[in-house]
Design an enzyme around this catalytic site. Structure first.
Site, mmCIF file in Angstrom:
data_model
loop_
_atom_site.group_PDB
_atom_site.id
_atom_site.type_symbol
_atom_site.label_atom_id
_atom_site.label_comp_id
_atom_site.label_asym_id
_atom_site.label_seq_id
_atom_site.Cartn_x
_atom_site.Cartn_y
_atom_site.Cartn_z
ATOM 1 N N HIS A 12 0.984 -1.513 -0.166
ATOM 2 C CA HIS A 12 0.040 -0.116 0.073
ATOM 3 C C HIS A 12 0.653 2.004 -0.069
ATOM 4 O O HIS A 12 0.760 2.593 0.360
ATOM 5 C CB HIS A 12 -1.148 -0.029 1.304
ATOM 6 C CG HIS A 12 -0.534 -0.349 2.802
ATOM 7 N ND1 HIS A 12 -1.164 -0.917 3.523
ATOM 8 C CD2 HIS A 12 0.417 0.249 3.129
ATOM 9 C CE1 HIS A 12 -0.590 -0.711 4.844
ATOM 10 N NE2 HIS A 12 0.434 -0.354 4.578
ATOM 11 N N HIS A 59 -1.307 5.169 9.197
ATOM 12 C CA HIS A 59 -0.503 5.774 9.996
ATOM 13 C C HIS A 59 0.166 6.299 10.135
ATOM 14 O O HIS A 59 0.016 7.891 9.820
ATOM 15 C CB HIS A 59 0.721 5.511 8.801
ATOM 16 C CG HIS A 59 0.953 4.550 8.227
ATOM 17 N ND1 HIS A 59 0.030 3.829 7.581
ATOM 18 C CD2 HIS A 59 1.447 3.976 6.589
ATOM 19 C CE1 HIS A 59 -0.103 2.661 6.324
ATOM 20 N NE2 HIS A 59 1.356 2.614 6.521
ATOM 21 N N HIS A 193 9.993 -3.688 2.965
ATOM 22 C CA HIS A 193 11.153 -2.701 3.139
ATOM 23 C C HIS A 193 11.611 -1.755 4.571
ATOM 24 O O HIS A 193 11.072 -2.579 5.269
ATOM 25 C CB HIS A 193 9.638 -1.691 2.299
ATOM 26 C CG HIS A 193 9.198 -0.800 3.379
ATOM 27 N ND1 HIS A 193 7.855 -2.465 3.489
ATOM 28 C CD2 HIS A 193 8.447 -0.158 3.337
ATOM 29 C CE1 HIS A 193 7.000 -2.006 4.361
ATOM 30 N NE2 HIS A 193 7.155 -0.258 4.234
ATOM 31 N N GLU A 240 5.087 -5.901 8.362
ATOM 32 C CA GLU A 240 2.922 -5.548 8.157
ATOM 33 C C GLU A 240 3.147 -6.197 6.804
ATOM 34 O O GLU A 240 1.832 -6.457 7.094
ATOM 35 C CB GLU A 240 3.577 -4.231 7.302
ATOM 36 C CG GLU A 240 3.554 -2.637 7.728
ATOM 37 C CD GLU A 240 3.595 -1.549 6.872
ATOM 38 O OE1 GLU A 240 3.889 -0.924 7.063
ATOM 39 O OE2 GLU A 240 3.719 -2.021 5.352
#
Lengths: 282, 131
Positions: A12, A59, A193, A240
């Site tokens: 995302h 976030h 990431h 995540e």
């Protein structure tokens, strides 16, 4: 009876949302990513769910550090896009399905998953970017949306196994719902990431591709990956990926892979997309 | 409690200890979600910071845009990135600043496949290979 017929796993990445919002999909940097998304976009047009449960993480938009719920289910009538610091994304307000969402909340809590219930919640790129990836730029999202927000920022996030088990409980709850509707579930975030620190920019394509393969061949094996291994191998924000296991748990034992795509880089991230179908329906 | 993750190089895990240290710093960053707060911060950064219980070191790191310093002082990237958004900076710029390369060098590293995991898994492993 309702059924979970589709599982989508996708990154995302916020810049992917910005690219879609600014019509930059054909830029040389982004074209390979969007070419890879296209078959999934075409497929979903012919297999549109009535409702999508979108598993994602906030976030620092709707939730801060003042209150950190592990699993939050959105039961509202609608979920406006959040201002993440640039002004809200110009995407449709997501229309909820309070009837199914409350059924899920009640069923899950009685099934011993202690959900937090959100009657008011804005949704940030974690939820809206996967919708843009699958549905592009419609005036309204083509299905109802139930956001399921998972804490993955404050350590520790829920374990992969807990996420997988929650997915299984979601499947059970959906199948006990009395309306005859088709439900999709999105597991979003990742893939590898690391945004922070001297190790920023870490990507591990081998880890990501193995994760994508094992979603169909060895999901139970994936539930045994400890947090430290995600962080070490897939970057601190690669953790995540536990959210994909909620989706996978909800797809049951008979899930089959319909489409899979992987690309590096999307901004700072290894970007994956997978479409799973419920094999038991065929 | 197993803290094996502390062996991962260049990584600031947001555990309870980190959260306590950076709570006010991170909540300042989050306040920039609101347009009126962004306007107020833009007018006088130092005065705006006085509204939050930051340490002097944290205030200095914010004013100097010391991206790595903020993480060391309890910041979390999802929060500190709000300040980068305020500045109109990209994640590649901030990633470069934290790993001591330019934005363009960082972008090129990503295009080439990102920072490899080989050699970046463990502090212990790095120390051993450095003799």
């Amino acid at each position: 009876m309702a059924n979970i017929v589709t599982g989508i796993g996708t990154s995302h990445v916020p810049s992917v949302g910005a690219v879609i919002d600014n019509n930059k999909e054909q830029d040389p940097y982004w074209k390979p990513l969007f070419d890879g998304y296209q078959p999934a976009r075409d497929w979903i047009q012919d297999n549109m769910p009535d409702v999508a449960i979108v598993v994602y993480n906030d976030h620092a938009s709707a939730f801060g550090l003042n209150l950190i719920p592990t699993f939050t289910l959105g039961v509202a009538e609608e979920f406006p896009p959040a201002d993440e610091g640039y002004g809200p994304r110009k995407v449709p307000t997501a229309v909820g399905d309070p009837d199914l969402a409350w059924h899920l909340a009640e069923s899950l809590i009685l099934d011993e998953f202690d959900m937090t219930i959100a009657n008011e919640m804005s949704v940030d790129h974690g939820c809206t970017v996967p919708l843009s990836i699958m549905f592009d730029k419609p005036e309204q999202w083509p299905c109802k949306i139930i956001p399921l927000c998972v804490n993955v920022i404050q350590y520790p996030p829920p374990t992969g196994k807990r996420c997988f088990d929650l997915g299984k409980a979601i499947r059970k709850a959906v199948e006990a719902y009395d309306k005859d509707i088709k439900v999709a579930i999105f597991g979003t975030g990742g893939m590898s990431h690391q945004l922070q620190g001297e190790r920023a920019g870490l990507v591990n394509a081998e880890f990501d591709q193995s994760f994508l393969d094992r979603l169909t061949t060895d999901p139970v094996g994936l539930t045994k990956i400890p947090h430290v291994e995600y962080m070490r191998e897939a970057g601190s924000e690669g953790i995540e990926l536990v959210m994909w296991l909620i989706m996978r748990g909800a797809m049951g034992d008979e899930a089959t892979e319909t489409y899979k795509f992987y690309h590096v880089p999307a901004s700072n991230t290894g970007a994956g997309l997978i479409v799973l179908e419920d094999g038991s329906q065929k | 409690m197993n803290r094996e993750y502390r062996d991962i190089p260049g990584t600031y895990v947001m555990d309870g200890q980190h959260c306590r240290k950076g709570y006010h710093l991170n909540m300042f960053c989050m306040s920039l979600n609101k347009a009126e707060n962004r306007d107020e911060f833009r007018k006088d950064e130092a005065a705006y910071l006085e509204k939050f219980k930051l340490t002097d070191e944290q205030k200095k790191a914010v004013l100097e845009r010391d991206w790595l310093g903020m993480l060391r002082l309890g910041g979390n990237i999802y929060y500190t990135f709000k300040l980068a958004i305020f500045d109109g900076r990209s994640m590649q710029f901030v990633g470069g600043a934290m790993s001591d390369v330019t934005e363009e060098e960082f972008r090129q590293m990503m295009i080439a496949g990102g920072r490899p995991v080989e050699g970046n898994r463990s502090k212990k492993e790095q120390e051993q290979s450095n003799g």
